[in-house]
Motif scaffolding. Structure first.
Motif: not given
Length: 107
Positions: A4, A29, A64, A82, A101
């Motif tokens: 992250f 995660h 991410c 998130v 992401v």
């Protein structure tokens, strides 16, 4: 390995809560990708250097990286997680957190 990279406002709500945010991002995660390690880095932008609609921004950016291919539903659930963490910890709205992401490590 996941990562992250968080861009936050110096002195903002996220800046004051980096420890809690980091702990919860690591938990998220781990719950989505058991056994995959994750790291978190922070970049606090000085006050007055980020703007939204011409006014000082209250937004945070969370990029991410995941270490394997994912499916759309999997990414959506991860990104929602998130956002939920960020709004819960900082009191911000969904409009104040930008989440991205990628499956490709840019390094």
């Amino acid at each position: 390995m996941g990562h992250f990279s968080c861009v936050i406002q110096d002195g903002g709500a996220a800046h004051a809560a980096t420890g809690e945010l980091e702990r919860r991002l690591e938990e998220l995660h781990g719950s989505h990708y058991p056994g995959e390690s994750v790291s978190v880095s922070w970049r606090a932008v000085p006050e007055g250097y980020m703007f939204t609609e011409g006014r000082p921004s209250t937004s945070s950016i969370v990029a991410c990286v995941v270490g394997h291919p994912t499916q759309l539903a999997e990414r959506e659930a991860y990104m929602r997680g998130v956002c939920d963490i960020w709004t819960d910890v900082t009191g911000c709205t969904d409009h104040e957190v930008v989440v991205a992401v990628t499956e490709i490590d840019p390094m």
